[in-house]
Design an enzyme around this catalytic site. Sequence first.
Site, PDB file in Angstrom:
ATOM      1  CG  ASP A  16      39.135 -24.264   0.875  1.00  0.00           C
ATOM      2  OD1 ASP A  16      39.360 -23.151   1.385  1.00  0.00           O
ATOM      3  OD2 ASP A  16      39.972 -25.179   0.826  1.00  0.00           O
ATOM      4  CE  LYS A  17      33.895 -27.107  -3.679  1.00  0.00           C
ATOM      5  NZ  LYS A  17      33.656 -26.143  -4.730  1.00  0.00           N
ATOM      6  CD  GLU A  42      36.996 -14.013  -5.725  1.00  0.00           C
ATOM      7  OE1 GLU A  42      37.095 -15.121  -5.178  1.00  0.00           O
ATOM      8  OE2 GLU A  42      37.070 -13.855  -6.956  1.00  0.00           O
ATOM      9  CD  GLU A  55      36.613  -6.667  -7.825  1.00  0.00           C
ATOM     10  OE1 GLU A  55      37.292  -6.513  -6.786  1.00  0.00           O
ATOM     11  OE2 GLU A  55      36.552  -7.729  -8.454  1.00  0.00           O
ATOM     12  CE  LYS A 172      39.730 -32.583   3.550  1.00  0.00           C
ATOM     13  NZ  LYS A 172      41.075 -31.957   3.401  1.00  0.00           N
ATOM     14  CG  PHE A 237      37.668 -34.245  11.263  1.00  0.00           C
ATOM     15  CD1 PHE A 237      37.898 -32.903  11.529  1.00  0.00           C
ATOM     16  CD2 PHE A 237      37.258 -34.585   9.971  1.00  0.00           C
ATOM     17  CE1 PHE A 237      37.727 -31.929  10.567  1.00  0.00           C
ATOM     18  CE2 PHE A 237      37.077 -33.630   8.991  1.00  0.00           C
ATOM     19  CZ  PHE A 237      37.312 -32.298   9.294  1.00  0.00           C
ATOM     20  CG  ASP A 245      42.300 -26.195   7.805  1.00  0.00           C
ATOM     21  OD1 ASP A 245      43.491 -25.888   7.941  1.00  0.00           O
ATOM     22  OD2 ASP A 245      41.861 -27.344   7.961  1.00  0.00           O
ATOM     23  CB  ALA A 246      41.411 -19.570   6.684  1.00  0.00           C
ATOM     24  CE  LYS A 252      39.838 -28.671  -0.884  1.00  0.00           C
ATOM     25  NZ  LYS A 252      40.908 -27.744  -0.530  1.00  0.00           N
ATOM     26  CE  LYS A 272      36.283 -15.910 -11.053  1.00  0.00           C
ATOM     27  NZ  LYS A 272      37.426 -16.550 -11.727  1.00  0.00           N
ATOM     28  CG  ASP A 278      38.215 -17.457 -15.207  1.00  0.00           C
ATOM     29  OD1 ASP A 278      38.973 -17.859 -16.096  1.00  0.00           O
ATOM     30  OD2 ASP A 278      38.525 -16.559 -14.409  1.00  0.00           O
TER      31      ASP A 278
END
Length: 388
Positions: A16-17, A42, A55, A172, A237, A245-246, A252, A272, A278
């Site tokens: 995710d990061k 994204e 966009e 993590k 791990f 994981d996708a 997060k 963004k 946001d």
Amino acid sequence: MKRLISSESVSEGHPDKLADRISDAVLDEILKNDPNARVAAETMVTTGLALIAGEIRCDGYVDLQRIVRDTVREVGYTNPDYGFDADYSSVLIAIDEQSPDIAQGVDRAQESASGDRYDAIGAGDQGIMFGYASTETPELMPMPIMLAHRITKRLADVRKDGTLPYLRPDGKAQVTVQYDGLEPVALDTVVVSAQHDEDVTLDQLASDLKTHVIAPVLPAGLATDHTRYLINPTGRFVIGGPQGDAGLTGRKIIVDTYGGAAPHGGGAFSGKDATKVDRSANYYARYMAKNVVAAGLAERCQVQLAYAIGVAQPVGMYVDTFGTGVLSDARLSEILSATFDARPASIIDQLDLTRPQYVPTSSYGHFGRDAFAWEATDRAEALKTQAG
């Protein structure tokens, strides 16, 4: 009253990061060419694939393929055996132009006829944003999230500098702190999960992480004989990152902010540009709350801002000092309104948000780091004066 509070952080190689980092790298590269660009990028990463969607409206050409691959390489995904790497994974681009329906509200706010240049730009969306500050650390941040960030940042450092070369990019941490009232008094539990090469034993990993990762970053005096250390609790791990994981941009958000000590409005930050409140209004709310605490007007302060799409002025502001303020929350709200201009165009000017600077924010938190303008306490004296 004693209580336990926990926060987590993830490394820059967490899927995710990694997605957040790619989105912010796209933003930074576009801002180099066009500071007034509109960007909402994204990213999704999975085994052998990175997909960039969103966009964008900008002048000039940006090589998105190169940006993605360079970012993945910098984080450390350079080995095809990891299931995702900078050179052999596919990169798909699905970028569209910013909707003209959104653009018209941003480019020309409802108040634009006033002639004030800060009334010219409307908020890029509706939403609520939160800022928070507390006296419990020198950074005026909650202690659990700051300690968790230190551990995950240290995981990356010892991997990159060769201290622990068998570590892989994913990792993590979670830290649980015991409080007595508002005061952190002891470390209860430290959890660290670190991706590693296949031939590393759990005993070696646990010993190395305690010595080279945990001990150097935890403050003296907080660890006790009762502090628990959980290192790779599953025992193994090896498969991690996008293969394990996708990863998705914006998944997060509590890691990005205050670790759960304060609310999050729901909107993610990464990818963004600053017309998206946001991002920019969350930064500004932190700026406001931190200056209140730095001025000695409260031990804890939370500021909520609310916006409507296409409208420059915030439609709401709420201040909560949790009973620690030297003035009433209503009076502090009046003082903050007189001291801070929270219109998007003004925020962008005050915090210099059209400058490429966002890749470093994508990991280890957007707050509590002096490199960023929204961490300044330059309004504290003005607040003191207004408070009398």
